[in-house]
Design a protein around this motif. Structure first.
Motif, PDB file in Angstrom:
ATOM      1  N   SER A  78       0.846  -1.203   0.000  1.00 16.02           N
ATOM      2  CA  SER A  78       0.000   0.000   0.000  1.00 16.02           C
ATOM      3  C   SER A  78       0.874   1.243   0.000  1.00 16.02           C
ATOM      4  N   GLY A  79       0.263   2.362  -0.270  1.00 17.24           N
ATOM      5  CA  GLY A  79       0.982   3.630  -0.197  1.00 17.24           C
ATOM      6  C   GLY A  79       1.394   3.941   1.236  1.00 17.24           C
ATOM      7  N   THR A  80       0.539   3.569   2.183  1.00 16.55           N
ATOM      8  CA  THR A  80       0.849   3.799   3.590  1.00 16.55           C
ATOM      9  C   THR A  80       2.081   2.997   4.006  1.00 16.55           C
ATOM     10  N   ALA A  81       2.106   1.727   3.586  1.00 17.70           N
ATOM     11  CA  ALA A  81       3.271   0.863   3.873  1.00 17.70           C
ATOM     12  C   ALA A  81       4.519   1.449   3.218  1.00 17.70           C
ATOM     13  N   ALA A 194       1.681   9.855  -3.614  1.00 14.72           N
ATOM     14  CA  ALA A 194       0.618   8.839  -3.700  1.00 14.72           C
ATOM     15  C   ALA A 194      -0.441   9.212  -4.739  1.00 14.72           C
ATOM     16  N   GLU A 195      -0.672  10.527  -4.898  1.00 13.16           N
ATOM     17  CA  GLU A 195      -1.751  10.975  -5.784  1.00 13.16           C
ATOM     18  C   GLU A 195      -1.237  11.465  -7.124  1.00 13.16           C
ATOM     19  N   SER A 196       0.088  11.439  -7.327  1.00 16.49           N
ATOM     20  CA  SER A 196       0.624  12.201  -8.454  1.00 16.49           C
ATOM     21  C   SER A 196       1.412  11.375  -9.473  1.00 16.49           C
ATOM     22  N   LEU A 215       4.447   6.103  -4.074  1.00 20.85           N
ATOM     23  CA  LEU A 215       3.240   6.089  -4.910  1.00 20.85           C
ATOM     24  C   LEU A 215       2.196   5.203  -4.239  1.00 20.85           C
ATOM     25  N   SER A 216       0.933   5.420  -4.582  1.00 20.73           N
ATOM     26  CA  SER A 216      -0.134   4.518  -4.138  1.00 20.73           C
ATOM     27  C   SER A 216      -0.912   4.027  -5.353  1.00 20.73           C
ATOM     28  N   PHE A 217      -1.321   2.757  -5.291  1.00 18.19           N
ATOM     29  CA  PHE A 217      -2.170   2.184  -6.352  1.00 18.19           C
ATOM     30  C   PHE A 217      -3.468   1.678  -5.757  1.00 18.19           C
ATOM     31  N   ASN A 220      -8.835   4.010  -5.688  1.00 21.08           N
ATOM     32  CA  ASN A 220      -9.316   5.337  -6.102  1.00 21.08           C
ATOM     33  C   ASN A 220      -8.227   6.183  -6.765  1.00 21.08           C
ATOM     34  N   LYS A 221      -7.009   5.674  -6.877  1.00 19.79           N
ATOM     35  CA  LYS A 221      -5.938   6.477  -7.455  1.00 19.79           C
ATOM     36  C   LYS A 221      -5.991   6.401  -8.992  1.00 19.79           C
ATOM     37  N   ILE A 222      -5.066   7.105  -9.668  1.00 18.44           N
ATOM     38  CA  ILE A 222      -5.184   7.220 -11.128  1.00 18.44           C
ATOM     39  C   ILE A 222      -5.043   5.869 -11.821  1.00 18.44           C
TER      40      ILE A 222
HETATM   41  C1  LIG Z   1      -3.838   7.386  -0.926  1.00 18.97           C
HETATM   42  C2  LIG Z   1      -2.866   8.173  -0.179  1.00 18.97           C
HETATM   43  C3  LIG Z   1      -1.956   7.581   0.716  1.00 18.97           C
HETATM   44  C4  LIG Z   1      -2.011   6.159   1.141  1.00 18.97           C
HETATM   45  O1  LIG Z   1      -2.050   5.208   0.137  1.00 18.97           O
HETATM   46  P1  LIG Z   1      -2.785   3.805   0.392  1.00 18.97           P
HETATM   47  O2  LIG Z   1      -2.363   3.009  -0.792  1.00 18.97           O
HETATM   48  O3  LIG Z   1      -4.250   4.074   0.431  1.00 18.97           O
HETATM   49  O4  LIG Z   1      -2.261   3.249   1.677  1.00 18.97           O
HETATM   50  C5  LIG Z   1      -1.020   8.399   1.324  1.00 18.97           C
HETATM   51  N1  LIG Z   1      -0.978   9.717   1.091  1.00 18.97           N
HETATM   52  C6  LIG Z   1      -1.839  10.312   0.257  1.00 18.97           C
HETATM   53  C7  LIG Z   1      -1.720  11.784   0.030  1.00 18.97           C
HETATM   54  C8  LIG Z   1      -2.827   9.575  -0.393  1.00 18.97           C
HETATM   55  O5  LIG Z   1      -3.710  10.187  -1.182  1.00 18.97           O
END
Ligand SMILES: *Cc1c(COP(=O)(O)O)cnc(C)c1O
Length: 390
Positions: A78-81, A194-196, A215-217, A220-222
């Motif tokens: 995840s993006g958080t991880a 994560a959003e860019s 990055l996050s996938f 809801n991301k792109i």
């Molecule tokens: C989505 C997001 C995260 C976390 O990503 P996950 O994959 O949902 O854990 C972190 N920071 C921002 C700004 C995000 O939009």
């Protein structure tokens, strides 16, 4: 300037949205499939490597490296991880302070907290929506000292180790100015990109400016892998440490289980990476649609007094992940009425996140003055932004 009444404003906004979004039940953001997703997933299942083995994870990492220009990419769950592992790999320890903008998704602060470190909130720039480097400089001059090359918070006595800029809704923040401030104060940068994915600052991909970027996938991301994230870095040692930590810190061996520190089970599964490979192929097309959707909304909202669309900053290319209205001060009190009416009409609009220093778990964290973050909270509204709308 003639001030719109609440009723006029709400009805004009709804009308503008209707002129762009024909689907009456438009959610904020849906994934778009239609490329090789089924093929790669089928291939993945046929191979039986749906989890930690298989070829798609490395393929996804190298394709992300090629796309972003980042020499090293570590895919995680995840993006958080990704944030947590990047911070720990960069040397963030418990009781350190980490500077983050007050306007971001809660995950940015949570990742800091998981390491026992403390978020320290700083203000945003009304233009980029990201962290404001000038406000940060002034704040640090007021509260911090350089002691033996380390930035120390004079009030708390804690080391301010790292700053996490966020590219909010895909719009690149002023990373050059931030790098200067961070250099002056001996602070390292971990970018929350994560959003860019797909957004660039002066031609370089967001997430490639600091010590590391993430990055996050998420769905809801792109683009999405179902759930997933990645760490970008040009530092081979940080990359190998991040990879080690995210795979339970196991020393490579054909059969022995030897772990040299407490790691995490954060590796991206092969099944998710397969989806990611297919999604990444569609990214150029998605970026084009996002930009077209921005143009459509711009036209639709052009005539409404006091309502602007957030635009990419000069010198930057935004992925336009979430389209965003910014209400002029004079009509900010209409925000909730706009949200309420559009929801009733079947359009999912959202305010920006509640500023993190207002959330109970973060009430007691150190913070700068945050007037812009608090003001933006009342001004910003996200519009239905799925790529298929354009
Ligand atoms: C989505 C997001 C995260 C976390 O990503 P996950 O994959 O949902 O854990 C972190 N920071 C921002 C700004 C995000 O939009």
């Amino acid at each position: 300037m003639t001030l719109l009444s609440k009723e006029e404003c709400v009805s004009q906004v709804l009308k503008a949205i209707r002129s762009v979004v024909r689907t009456p039940t438009a959610t904020l953001h849906e994934p778009t499939f239609g490329g090789n997703e089924w093929r790669y997933l089928q291939d993945c299942l046929d191979s039986t490597f749906v989890s930690s083995g298989g070829t798609y994870v490395e393929r996804y990492e190298s394709e992300l490296a090629a796309y972003t220009g980042s020499p090293y990419v570590v895919a995680v769950s995840s993006g958080t991880a990704a944030l947590q592992v990047a911070l720990r790999s960069a040397g963030v320890e418990s009781d350190d302070e980490v500077l983050i903008p007050a306007l971001t998704f809660v995950a940015t602060a949570n990742a800091v907290t998981y390491l026992g470190a403390i978020p320290h909130f700083v203000d945003c720039d009304a233009r980029t929506l990201g962290l404001d480097p000038t406000a940060l400089r002034i704040h640090l001059e007021n509260i911090a000292d350089l002691q033996g090359g380390k930035c120390v918070n004079r009030t708390t006595g804690r080391v301010i180790r790292t700053v996490i800029p966020v590219h909010v809704f895909g719009h690149p923040m002023e990373i050059d100015d931030l790098s200067e401030v961070a250099n002056t104060f001996g602070i390292n940068i971990i970018e929350d990109a994560a959003e860019s994915l797909g957004s660039t600052f002066k031609g370089n991909h967001t997430g490639t400016f600091g010590l590391a970027g993430v990055l996050s996938f998420n769905g809801n991301k792109i683009i999405t892998t179902g759930g997933g994230g990645a760490i970008l870095t040009n530092d081979p040692e940080l990359a190998s440490r991040a990879s080690h930590l995210s795979t339970t810190a196991k020393i490579a061996h054909d059969w022995e289980y030897v772990h040299d520190e407490i790691g995490y089970n954060y590796r991206l599964p092969n099944l998710n990476a397969a989806l990611g490979c297919a999604q990444l192929e569609k990214l150029p097309d998605l970026l084009e649609r996002k930009r077209r959707l921005f143009d459509l909304y711009s036209e639709a909202f052009a005539m409404i007094e006091g309502v602007d669309l957030v635009t990419e900053p000069p010198g930057c290319a935004s992925n336009y992940w979430l389209q965003t209205l910014c209400l002029d001060e004079s009509i900010r009190e209409y925000r909730d009425a706009i949200l309420h009416h559009c929801h009733s009409a079947g359009f999912e609009l959202r305010p920006v996140w509640t500023p993190l220093h207002w959330l109970k778990p973060y009430w007691t964290c150190p913070k700068a003055n945050l007037p812009v973050s608090e003001s933006l909270y009342r001004a910003l509204i996200n519009l239905p932004s799925s790529a298929h709308l354009a």
